[in-house]
Design a protein around this motif. Structure first.
Motif, short mmCIF file in Angstrom:
data_model
loop_
_atom_site.label_atom_id
_atom_site.label_comp_id
_atom_site.label_asym_id
_atom_site.label_seq_id
_atom_site.Cartn_x
_atom_site.Cartn_y
_atom_site.Cartn_z
N GLU A 159 0.71 -1.31 -0.33
CA GLU A 159 0.20 -0.14 0.03
C GLU A 159 0.97 1.56 0.18
N LEU A 160 2.35 1.15 0.71
CA LEU A 160 2.47 2.65 0.55
C LEU A 160 4.03 2.89 -0.55
N ALA A 161 3.86 1.81 -1.53
CA ALA A 161 4.81 1.70 -2.18
C ALA A 161 3.67 2.08 -3.76
N ALA B 98 9.68 0.05 1.04
CA ALA B 98 8.49 0.43 -0.49
C ALA B 98 9.05 1.34 -1.08
N SER B 99 9.88 2.28 -0.97
CA SER B 99 10.15 3.00 -2.22
C SER B 99 11.79 1.54 -2.81
N GLN B 100 11.61 0.71 -2.71
CA GLN B 100 12.53 -0.79 -3.16
C GLN B 100 11.19 -1.03 -4.72
N ARG B 101 10.25 -1.17 -4.01
CA ARG B 101 9.29 -2.16 -4.54
C ARG B 101 8.66 -0.73 -5.07
N ALA B 102 8.70 0.27 -5.23
CA ALA B 102 7.85 1.22 -5.82
C ALA B 102 9.02 1.66 -7.30
#
Length: 303
Positions: A65-67, A102-106
């Motif tokens: 969700e955060l990503a 989450a930034s890695q997932r984004a």
């Protein structure tokens, strides 16, 4: 991390300044707020997690969700980092590991950061307090964080309680959970047992066996306490007086809370047996070795 942090530094000193940098938690569902100004941006591959981060589990759904939110709006709150003491040119996360994951997932390449020159104790303080205030560590993670502050940096439970805004008995009761077998601690980490369930199991001879029964039968904390009393009576060969067990079960909440505070303070089981209708009673302090008796005598005499 190095253990050379000066012992004279008071726990919690300067925390208001540290926490001012951290700001409110970033929430994918929250309305958009003005972003805190970052000092710089750093490539994700030059940032590493804090190895002493008390949080060990990150909910997959929350990270996803955060990503999605970061993809749509970017990172509203920069990460707090410090120069990595072990690797030149790298940075270590002080606060914001959830955002980093989450930034890695984004699939971001760079993230905004605020760089602070913090010592080991300040990093650990911020990591523990950020998690407690924001996302609620599970009881075992919380206890492990407290123990790190106590054992690695030589602070007392009183100092820790004052700095974190907790009671001393809360700190002591939390740390007692770490005496439970790993199987039981794992059930607490996974949310199958509450801290109340776990505390009830500390005094039994086989906590893991009782814990499995509690989970399988979905017992409440009160039912778990009753099961523990029954197990204790069986351990005594059925010789424990039934009248005394019944009287213990009838204790009011205030008496049980006082027993808990005293047990936490002395790190052993304490029982208050008050005579109904009067002002007399007995305070029973248990010990299981002569070494423990010595320790109790020391504490009670102020040594």
């Amino acid at each position: 991390m190095s253990d050379k942090t000066p012992k004279s530094r008071g726990l919690g000193r300067g925390l208001s300044a540290l926490m001012a940098d951290i700001g409110p938690a970033e929430d994918a569902a929250a309305p958009e707020t003005p972003a805190r100004r970052a000092e710089t941006t750093v490539p994700l591959d030059r940032i590493v997690p804090n190895p002493d981060q008390p949080r060990r589990r990150f909910a997959e759904e929350e990270l996803e969700e955060l990503a999605r939110s970061i993809k749509a709006r970017g990172i509203l709150q920069p990460l707090i980092v410090r120069p990595d003491p072990a690797r030149e040119g790298q940075y270590q996360i002080v606060a914001g590991e959830r955002r980093w994951r989450a930034s890695q997932r984004a699939q971001l390449h760079d993230v905004p950061v605020i760089v602070r020159d913090l010592n080991d104790l300040e990093v650990l303080e911020v990591a523990i307090i950020e998690n407690i205030q924001r996302a609620d560590l599970n009881p075992v993670e919380e206890a492990a964080g407290y123990r790190q502050l106590l054992e690695r940096f030589g602070h007392t439970q009183d100092q820790l309680a004052e700095a974190l805004g907790k009671s001393r008995s809360h700190i002591a009761n939390a740390i007692r959970l770490l005496k439970l077998p790993e199987e039981v601690q794992s059930l607490v980490r996974e949310g199958q047992l509450s801290a109340g369930h776990a505390r009830a199991l500390i005094t039994v001879s086989d906590p893991a066996a009782i814990a499995r029964q509690v989970v399988a039968r979905a017992l409440s904390v009160r039912e778990t306490e009753a099961l523990v009393r029954k197990a204790a009576q069986e351990d005594d060969g059925g010789t424990r007086p039934r009248k005394r067990s019944a009287r213990a079960a009838d204790k009011d909440a205030d008496t049980r809370a006082l027993e808990g505070d005293l047990s936490a303070m002395l790190d052993t089981k304490v029982s208050i047996e008050h005579e109904p209708g009067g002002e007399r009673g007995r305070l029973v302090i248990q010990y299981n070795s002569l070494e423990k008796l010595d320790e109790l005598c020391n504490r009670l005499s102020g040594g």
